[in-house]
Scaffold this motif. Structure first.
Motif, PDB file in Angstrom:
ATOM      1  N   HIS A  50       0.859  -1.184   0.000  1.00  0.00           N
ATOM      2  CA  HIS A  50       0.000   0.000   0.000  1.00  0.00           C
ATOM      3  C   HIS A  50       0.891   1.228   0.000  1.00  0.00           C
ATOM      4  CE1 HIS A  50      -3.448   2.354   2.197  1.00  0.00           C
ATOM      5  NE2 HIS A  50      -3.154   2.850   1.012  1.00  0.00           N
ATOM      6  N   GLU A  51       0.752   2.050  -1.022  1.00  0.00           N
ATOM      7  CA  GLU A  51       1.534   3.278  -1.121  1.00  0.00           C
ATOM      8  C   GLU A  51       0.617   4.476  -1.033  1.00  0.00           C
ATOM      9  OE1 GLU A  51       5.132   4.577  -3.902  1.00  0.00           O
ATOM     10  OE2 GLU A  51       3.215   4.762  -4.955  1.00  0.00           O
ATOM     11  N   GLN A  52       0.909   5.381  -0.106  1.00  0.00           N
ATOM     12  CA  GLN A  52       0.181   6.635   0.008  1.00  0.00           C
ATOM     13  C   GLN A  52       1.115   7.765  -0.382  1.00  0.00           C
ATOM     14  OE1 GLN A  52      -1.363   6.898   4.018  1.00  0.00           O
ATOM     15  NE2 GLN A  52      -3.259   5.880   3.440  1.00  0.00           N
ATOM     16  N   PRO A  59       5.939  10.068  -0.543  1.00  0.00           N
ATOM     17  CA  PRO A  59       5.356   8.717  -0.477  1.00  0.00           C
ATOM     18  C   PRO A  59       5.624   8.037   0.860  1.00  0.00           C
ATOM     19  CG  PRO A  59       7.433   8.625  -1.640  1.00  0.00           C
ATOM     20  CD  PRO A  59       7.216  10.071  -1.257  1.00  0.00           C
ATOM     21  N   GLN A  60       4.723   7.182   1.246  1.00  0.00           N
ATOM     22  CA  GLN A  60       4.933   6.313   2.391  1.00  0.00           C
ATOM     23  C   GLN A  60       4.345   4.957   2.040  1.00  0.00           C
ATOM     24  OE1 GLN A  60       3.647   7.860   6.142  1.00  0.00           O
ATOM     25  NE2 GLN A  60       4.709   6.293   7.314  1.00  0.00           N
ATOM     26  N   GLN A 180      -7.924   8.548  -4.931  1.00  0.00           N
ATOM     27  CA  GLN A 180      -7.387   9.896  -4.748  1.00  0.00           C
ATOM     28  C   GLN A 180      -8.406  10.749  -4.028  1.00  0.00           C
ATOM     29  OE1 GLN A 180      -5.183  11.724  -7.978  1.00  0.00           O
ATOM     30  NE2 GLN A 180      -6.168  13.687  -7.576  1.00  0.00           N
ATOM     31  N   ASP A 181      -7.970  11.478  -3.004  1.00  0.00           N
ATOM     32  CA  ASP A 181      -8.912  12.273  -2.229  1.00  0.00           C
ATOM     33  C   ASP A 181      -8.871  13.742  -2.615  1.00  0.00           C
ATOM     34  OD1 ASP A 181      -6.959  13.702  -0.698  1.00  0.00           O
ATOM     35  OD2 ASP A 181      -6.757  11.978   0.637  1.00  0.00           O
ATOM     36  N   GLN A 186      -3.002  10.518  -2.812  1.00  0.00           N
ATOM     37  CA  GLN A 186      -3.273   9.322  -3.591  1.00  0.00           C
ATOM     38  C   GLN A 186      -2.955   8.075  -2.783  1.00  0.00           C
ATOM     39  OE1 GLN A 186      -0.986   9.560  -7.196  1.00  0.00           O
ATOM     40  NE2 GLN A 186      -2.143  11.305  -7.988  1.00  0.00           N
ATOM     41  N   SER A 187      -3.638   7.007  -3.128  1.00  0.00           N
ATOM     42  CA  SER A 187      -3.417   5.735  -2.452  1.00  0.00           C
ATOM     43  C   SER A 187      -3.480   4.622  -3.489  1.00  0.00           C
ATOM     44  CB  SER A 187      -4.478   5.514  -1.369  1.00  0.00           C
ATOM     45  OG  SER A 187      -4.194   4.361  -0.605  1.00  0.00           O
ATOM     46  N   ARG A 188      -2.444   3.792  -3.533  1.00  0.00           N
ATOM     47  CA  ARG A 188      -2.394   2.659  -4.447  1.00  0.00           C
ATOM     48  C   ARG A 188      -2.180   1.383  -3.654  1.00  0.00           C
ATOM     49  NH1 ARG A 188       0.838   6.577  -7.069  1.00  0.00           N
ATOM     50  NH2 ARG A 188      -0.019   7.286  -9.062  1.00  0.00           N
ATOM     51  N   VAL A 189      -2.909   0.347  -4.021  1.00  0.00           N
ATOM     52  CA  VAL A 189      -2.788  -0.942  -3.353  1.00  0.00           C
ATOM     53  C   VAL A 189      -2.553  -2.017  -4.408  1.00  0.00           C
ATOM     54  CG1 VAL A 189      -3.947  -2.674  -1.939  1.00  0.00           C
ATOM     55  CG2 VAL A 189      -4.293  -0.242  -1.453  1.00  0.00           C
TER      56      VAL A 189
END
Length: 218
Positions: A50-52, A59-60, A180-181, A186-189
Motif C-alpha cells: 500500500h503506497e500513500q 510517499p509512504q 485519490q482524495d 493518492q493511495s495505491r494498493v
C-alpha cells in the motif's frame, strides 16, 4: 508517534475527486471481469503493498496481509513499517494499534461502500446487483499491464463524492486499487500471492485485546 493514517477502510472518511482519464466503451471489459470475480468470491487472502502519496508528493509505503470471508468479515493487517490491525465484523470496525496500546471501535455506515473493503465485502451471488445499485462503472485505458474500471458512487451524500479504480489482470483476478482524495492524496494498493475461495479460520477475524489496552469508541 505521529502516523500517516493508513486505513484501507477509513479512507472513506475523505471525499474523492475524479481523475482526468478518458472512458473506454468496450464489451466484456474490466467492468464485467470485476462483476464476475466478485460474484464468484467467497473468501480471499493476499499480501498487499500500500503506497500513500501526500499532496506534497511524499510517499509512504506499507505492507502486510489481508483476508476476506463472506458474510461481512474483513482483516487488514499492516506489518511494516509498524504494526496495525483493522477488522470489520459485520457493522463493527476495529482498529488496534499495539504501539499506542489502543483499540478504537466505531459503527460502519454506508460510506464504507465506496472503499476497497466495501467493494470486496459485496462479494457473493448478489454482487452484480449490489455494485450496479451503488456505482456507475466505466472502463478506462489499460495501464501497468492491467485493465481498469472506474466506480463512481451513485449516492448523493457529500461523503460519497468518491472515486475508486480497480485493476484486473488477464486472468480476471482483482490485482490493484487506486484512490485519490480531495486534498490531492493518492493511495495505491497492489495485491499479490492471492488465494481465493479457500477455507479461512474464524479466528482470523476475531480479536481479543491484551489486558490494559485503552478502548476508544467513536
Amino acid at each position: 508517534m505521529l502516523r500517516y493514517f493508513t486505513a484501507f477502510v477509513f479512507i472513506f472518511c475523505l471525499p474523492f475527486i475524479a481523475r482526468g482519464q478518458p472512458v473506454v466503451e468496450v464489451l466484456a471489459g474490466a467492468d464485467q471481469k470485476l462483476l464476475a470475480y466478485l460474484a464468484s468470491t467467497q473468501s480471499l487472502q493476499a499480501d498487499f503493498l500500500h503506497e500513500q502519496i501526500s499532496s506534497g508528493g511524499r510517499p509512504q509505503r506499507f505492507s502486510g496481509q489481508m483476508a476476506l470471508a463472506r458474510p461481512g468479515q474483513f482483516r487488514w493487517e499492516i506489518k511494516k513499517p509498524y504494526s496495525q490491525l483493522q477488522l470489520i465484523q459485520g457493522s463493527r470496525f476495529l482498529l488496534y494499534d499495539p504501539d499506542l496500546n489502543q483499540l478504537t471501535e466505531r459503527t460502519i455506515d454506508e460510506a464504507l461502500d465506496a472503499t476497497p473493503a466495501g467493494l470486496l465485502l459485496s462479494s457473493g451471488p448478489k454482487a452484480r446487483a449490489l455494485i450496479e445499485q451503488r456505482f456507475e462503472l466505466a472502463n478506462l485505458p489499460d495501464r501497468d499491464g492491467l485493465q481498469w474500471v472506474r466506480l463512481s458512487p451513485k449516492s448523493k451524500r457529500e461523503v460519497s463524492k468518491a472515486l475508486l479504480e480497480v485493476g484486473m489482470n488477464e486472468a480476471g483476478e482483482l490485482a490493484s486499487f487506486f484512490m485519490q482524495d480531495a486534498m490531492g492524496r493518492q493511495s495505491r494498493v497492489l495485491l499479490s500471492n492471492r488465494q481465493r475461495n479457500t477455507s479461512l479460520p474464524k479466528s482470523l477475524f476475531e480479536f481479543n485485546p491484551p489486558e490494559g489496552t485503552e478502548r476508544l469508541r467513536q
